[in-house]
Write a protein that holds these residues in place. Sequence first.
Motif, PDB file in Angstrom:
ATOM      1  N   GLU A  47       0.831  -1.200   0.000  1.00  0.00           N
ATOM      2  CA  GLU A  47       0.000   0.000   0.000  1.00  0.00           C
ATOM      3  C   GLU A  47       0.869   1.256   0.000  1.00  0.00           C
ATOM      4  O   GLU A  47       1.973   1.248   0.558  1.00  0.00           O
ATOM      5  CB  GLU A  47      -0.900   0.011   1.238  1.00  0.00           C
ATOM      6  N   GLU A  71       2.290   4.729   1.303  1.00  0.00           N
ATOM      7  CA  GLU A  71       2.571   5.181   2.671  1.00  0.00           C
ATOM      8  C   GLU A  71       2.706   3.994   3.636  1.00  0.00           C
ATOM      9  O   GLU A  71       2.129   3.969   4.726  1.00  0.00           O
ATOM     10  CB  GLU A  71       1.507   6.167   3.155  1.00  0.00           C
ATOM     11  N   SER A  72       3.483   3.008   3.194  1.00  0.00           N
ATOM     12  CA  SER A  72       3.793   1.862   4.047  1.00  0.00           C
ATOM     13  C   SER A  72       5.176   1.353   3.683  1.00  0.00           C
ATOM     14  O   SER A  72       5.795   1.805   2.720  1.00  0.00           O
ATOM     15  CB  SER A  72       2.751   0.751   3.890  1.00  0.00           C
ATOM     16  N   SER A 125      10.586   1.454   1.893  1.00  0.00           N
ATOM     17  CA  SER A 125       9.593   2.369   2.448  1.00  0.00           C
ATOM     18  C   SER A 125       9.020   3.234   1.315  1.00  0.00           C
ATOM     19  O   SER A 125       9.744   4.026   0.704  1.00  0.00           O
ATOM     20  CB  SER A 125      10.257   3.244   3.511  1.00  0.00           C
ATOM     21  N   THR A 131       5.215  -5.779   7.479  1.00  0.00           N
ATOM     22  CA  THR A 131       4.871  -4.439   6.999  1.00  0.00           C
ATOM     23  C   THR A 131       4.930  -3.495   8.186  1.00  0.00           C
ATOM     24  O   THR A 131       4.667  -3.892   9.330  1.00  0.00           O
ATOM     25  CB  THR A 131       3.467  -4.399   6.373  1.00  0.00           C
ATOM     26  N   THR A 132       5.307  -2.252   7.925  1.00  0.00           N
ATOM     27  CA  THR A 132       5.433  -1.241   8.963  1.00  0.00           C
ATOM     28  C   THR A 132       4.984   0.102   8.390  1.00  0.00           C
ATOM     29  O   THR A 132       4.839   0.245   7.171  1.00  0.00           O
ATOM     30  CB  THR A 132       6.891  -1.099   9.459  1.00  0.00           C
ATOM     31  N   PRO A 133       4.807   1.112   9.232  1.00  0.00           N
ATOM     32  CA  PRO A 133       4.621   2.462   8.701  1.00  0.00           C
ATOM     33  C   PRO A 133       5.872   2.891   7.918  1.00  0.00           C
ATOM     34  O   PRO A 133       6.963   2.375   8.154  1.00  0.00           O
ATOM     35  CB  PRO A 133       4.440   3.323   9.961  1.00  0.00           C
ATOM     36  N   SER A 172       6.830   6.193   0.304  1.00  0.00           N
ATOM     37  CA  SER A 172       6.206   7.406   0.796  1.00  0.00           C
ATOM     38  C   SER A 172       6.276   8.472  -0.279  1.00  0.00           C
ATOM     39  O   SER A 172       7.347   8.699  -0.863  1.00  0.00           O
ATOM     40  CB  SER A 172       6.908   7.888   2.071  1.00  0.00           C
TER      41      SER A 172
END
Length: 196
Positions: free
Chosen positions: A57, A59-60, A131, A185-187, A133
């Motif tokens: 997704e 922003e992940s 990441s 998965t993380t922010p 973003s």
Amino acid sequence: MSQTVPWTDGSWTNEPVEVRRDADGLHVTAREGSDAWRLTSYGFIHSSEHALLTTLEPESALEVQFHLDFTDQFDQAGIFVKVDAESWIKAGVELSDGEESLGAVVTRGQSDWSLSPVPSWAGRLVTVRGSWSGNALTVRARVDDEPWRLVRVAPLETAAAVSAGPFCCAPTRAGLTVHFTSWRTTPPDTRLHPDA
């Protein structure tokens, strides 16, 4: 919040020779000649990598961890992030000219390749993080609990679905088995550079 991705959630881009799940993770045996590359310098197109992908997704971030135990030219493992057959990124560790090297291949029609030697990482636990973003994928990696190293900042701006997960390839030999220990998965990372 970090969340484990079950090994059963992904789909293979190309089936490996063998996949074995146990309490220690996922053991993937690559096919001889497996690779991912498009055109640059070599002139060929290879899309026979073993990448276990699920939706990434916006922003992940995703993190993949594996034991670094390579012996032959171009043995490789890490993360694979795919938009389509001509737009993808692979990043991790590869054995190149006898030395473990941390790097990435960014492909937008044609591939490019960057490497940085990390011979002290041999035999240890490597984590690769991608990441997503804004309009970029920022790739970082570390060995054991050492600080993260910035590997690559690559364009990733698309309305298309993006999938990502662990991958491995064995371009020059049979018998490479990669032991993946986790997939999370993380922010996304909050900034490109740490505070001064």
